[in-house]
Design an enzyme around this catalytic site. Structure first.
Site, short mmCIF file in Angstrom:
data_model
loop_
_atom_site.label_atom_id
_atom_site.label_comp_id
_atom_site.label_asym_id
_atom_site.label_seq_id
_atom_site.Cartn_x
_atom_site.Cartn_y
_atom_site.Cartn_z
N SER A 23 -0.30 -14.15 9.42
CA SER A 23 -0.66 -12.87 8.78
C SER A 23 0.55 -12.05 8.40
O SER A 23 0.42 -10.93 7.90
CB SER A 23 -1.56 -12.07 9.73
N ASN A 110 -3.78 -8.68 21.25
CA ASN A 110 -5.08 -8.09 20.90
C ASN A 110 -5.07 -6.57 21.00
O ASN A 110 -5.55 -5.88 20.11
CB ASN A 110 -6.19 -8.67 21.78
N THR A 155 -28.76 18.43 -17.36
CA THR A 155 -29.57 17.55 -16.51
C THR A 155 -30.01 16.43 -17.44
O THR A 155 -30.24 16.67 -18.64
CB THR A 155 -30.82 18.26 -15.92
N HIS A 156 -30.11 15.23 -16.94
CA HIS A 156 -30.43 14.05 -17.78
C HIS A 156 -29.46 13.89 -18.95
O HIS A 156 -29.82 13.38 -20.00
CB HIS A 156 -31.86 14.13 -18.34
N SER A 277 -4.09 2.49 -29.09
CA SER A 277 -4.68 1.18 -29.37
C SER A 277 -3.67 0.38 -30.17
O SER A 277 -2.93 0.93 -30.98
CB SER A 277 -5.97 1.37 -30.16
N LYS A 283 -6.46 6.12 -32.36
CA LYS A 283 -6.99 6.19 -30.99
C LYS A 283 -6.05 6.82 -29.98
O LYS A 283 -4.85 6.60 -30.00
CB LYS A 283 -7.31 4.78 -30.51
N ASN A 285 -6.73 6.86 -25.98
CA ASN A 285 -7.76 6.42 -25.04
C ASN A 285 -7.60 7.02 -23.64
O ASN A 285 -6.47 7.15 -23.16
CB ASN A 285 -7.75 4.90 -24.94
N GLU A 290 -10.62 5.78 -17.00
CA GLU A 290 -11.43 4.56 -16.97
C GLU A 290 -10.98 3.64 -15.82
O GLU A 290 -11.80 3.04 -15.13
CB GLU A 290 -11.33 3.82 -18.30
N TYR A 317 -12.14 -10.01 21.19
CA TYR A 317 -11.36 -10.31 19.98
C TYR A 317 -11.69 -11.69 19.43
O TYR A 317 -11.86 -12.65 20.18
CB TYR A 317 -9.84 -10.24 20.29
N GLN A 322 -8.65 -10.44 11.85
CA GLN A 322 -7.40 -10.37 11.08
C GLN A 322 -7.71 -9.99 9.62
O GLN A 322 -6.86 -9.48 8.91
CB GLN A 322 -6.69 -11.73 11.16
N LYS A 325 -7.23 -6.40 7.50
CA LYS A 325 -6.01 -5.75 7.01
C LYS A 325 -5.83 -5.72 5.50
O LYS A 325 -5.71 -4.64 4.91
CB LYS A 325 -4.79 -6.40 7.66
N1 ARG Z 1 -2.62 -11.29 13.50
C1 ARG Z 1 -3.62 -11.03 14.46
C2 ARG Z 1 -4.67 -10.08 13.91
O1 ARG Z 1 -4.38 -9.46 12.95
C3 ARG Z 1 -2.99 -10.44 15.69
C4 ARG Z 1 -3.77 -10.64 16.94
C5 ARG Z 1 -3.67 -12.05 17.36
N2 ARG Z 1 -4.38 -12.31 18.58
C6 ARG Z 1 -4.80 -13.51 18.92
N3 ARG Z 1 -5.45 -13.62 20.01
N4 ARG Z 1 -4.59 -14.54 18.14
O2 ARG Z 1 -5.74 -9.95 14.38
#
Ligand code: ARG
Length: 466
Positions: A23, A110, A155-156, A277, A283, A285, A290, A317, A322, A325
């Site tokens: 990660s 964890n 309204t509408h 454009s 144009k 825009n 948007e 956990y 993971q 994130k």
């Molecule tokens: N990269 C892991 C996460 O984002 C960290 C925790 C890892 N813990 C484990 N027991 N493998 O969750």
């Protein structure tokens, strides 16, 4: 490949598996929080007699050095490491030797990752709330300048009754102010420290969790070690509040896009916030509006993804978590970016007061007031409604507005109308007579504006910048 857990294994991890599992490419965003959390942890370990003073000093110095070197670009966070926690620990051991191996005493990745992510979201809540405040200030400025800028309220998407631009902006002030309060509430609910929960069942070391929590600016420690490492509710709440911010921005953008069109011409978006454009030279825009409207989908997507990820996870956990994130980080960048751009666009936008007033005038937005006039002269409302309906039809056939009719024309529809009808249906009268709390009349709006300024003076963000 550099892992923290080789001891029990007899084979190298498959390269594909390693990459799938790693990660670091995204959790390097948690670098600062990881260092800060680790420093608090070792300071507490020393206070509790679990580490010696020398060990603590060596570790704190090592961690501070790593932070400096990463920030100055001397040390690169590379994907040789599985995650940011492994990177920091490996670098520490490399730099200070055996003392570094004691950093992880009484801690698991964890509770470590639960802490890092909480600290990160807590900081981003403050950043987003600051952006919201900028927008609220910009809205107040537009309101102050446009207390008597008359425009149609819809309204509408049909012209309904006259309001002021200040009143319309006030509706958005309310929405974004609630968004800010939602962020405050989430902050307060999540601000408990999971560190010291270990892998799931606490630890046998005599940790002082209250102390660590206070070092890191939390209200106190979390009270169930299983929940501490498995809770991602606050991320879901945060993404839900962020989705609501985006939904509000998107509605506002939709209006600005309409108002900026040739058909409305209520506003002109500044050149700096518009694009041209490649083929049509005429144009200009509203791309930024948007894009903000479009990016709303990404933030909703993050919320749906994490709700779905979490729904089948047994305690405590599991690696599924993971996945909290990348999407959250993307949502944070999206919301912050959109808020900043939107505020810039609003601040530089020109409001075409004449076009707004003329649109209100030519859309029969004062028809209700003409009926109320008759009611004031003793005509039952249902009859008055019918009379004014005929009046409107007459104007449509003549391609004119009710303000432009001669007194004879008024009287031909109902003899009850007198000269004072002109004043009764003027935009100014129609708006200024609406004085109930929350209505667009200036006297009512001024009181509300005063309340809004009070909100800003007593912002919950005071003292929250970490
Ligand atoms: N990269 C892991 C996460 O984002 C960290 C925790 C890892 N813990 C484990 N027991 N493998 O969750």
């Amino acid at each position: 490949m550099a892992q923290l857990w080789g001891g029990r294994f007899t084979k190298e991890t498959d390269q594909l598996v390693y990459r799938f599992n790693a990660s670091i490419s995204f959790d390097k965003k948690l670098f600062e929080e990881d260092i800060e959390g680790s420093i608090a942890h070792v300071v507490m370990l020393e206070k509790q007699g679990i580490l010696s003073e020398d060990e603590k000093n060596a570790i704190v110095k090592g961690l501070t050095g790593i932070r400096e070197d990463v920030n100055s670009g001397k040390l690169e966070i590379t994907d040789v490491y599985e995650d940011i926690h492994s990177f920091v620990e490996a670098k520490l051991i490399e730099r200070i030797g055996d003392a570094g191996k004691k950093l992880h005493t009484g801690r698991s990745r964890n509770d470590q990752v639960a802490l890092d992510m909480k600290m990160h979201i807590r900081k981003e809540i403050v950043n987003i709330a600051e952006e919201l405040e900028e927008l609220l200030h910009a809205l107040i400025a537009v309101m102050e300048e446009n207390m008597d800028t008359y425009m149609p309220g819809f309204t509408h998407l049909q012209k309904a009754q006259p309001i002021t631009l200040a009143h319309h902006m006030g509706a958005y002030f309310e929405m974004f102010h609630r968004d800010s309060l939602r962020m405050r509430d989430i902050y307060a609910r999540m601000n408990y420290c999971p560190l010291g929960s270990g892998a799931l069942a606490g630890t046998t070391y005599p940790l002082d969790r209250v102390y660590t929590a206070s070092l890191l600016g939390f209200e106190g420690p979390t009270l169930n070690s299983m929940d501490s490492v498995a809770d991602r509710d606050y991320i879901i709440e945060f993404l839900s509040a962020s989705s609501t911010v985006m939904m509000h921005l998107s509605r506002f953008c939709e209006e600005i896009i309409l108002w900026n069109s040739n058909e409305y011409r209520f506003v002109e978006i500044d050149d700096a916030y518009s694009t041209g454009s490649s083929i049509m030279p005429q144009k200009k825009n509203p791309d930024i509006a948007e894009l903000i409207r479009g990016k709303t989908g990404r933030v909703y997507g993050a919320l749906m993804a994490i709700l779905t990820t979490m729904k089948g996870i047994p305690l405590a956990y599991n690696k599924d978590m993971q996945e909290d994130k990348e999407l959250t980080f993307d949502a944070v960048d999206t919301v912050k970016g959109c808020l900043a751009l939107f505020t810039g666009m609003l601040k530089t936008m020109k409001f075409n007061k004449e076009a707004m007033a003329s649109s209100a005038m030519n859309g029969f937005t004062n028809a209700t007031d003409a009926a109320d006039y008759l009611v004031g002269k003793g005509v039952p409302f249902r009859d008055a409604h019918g009379i004014v309906g005929r009046l409107v039809l007459y104007c449509i056939e003549k391609d004119t507005c009710i303000d432009a009719l001669s007194i004879e024309e008024w009287k031909a529809i109902s003899p009850v109308f007198e000269e004072d009808i002109y004043d009764a249906v003027s935009l100014k009268t129609c708006v200024e007579k609406r004085l109930t709390i929350g209505a667009p009349g200036q006297a009512a709006m001024k009181k509300v504006l005063h309340t809004y300024k009070g909100y800003m003076d007593n912002s919950w963000l005071k003292g929250k910048k970490i």
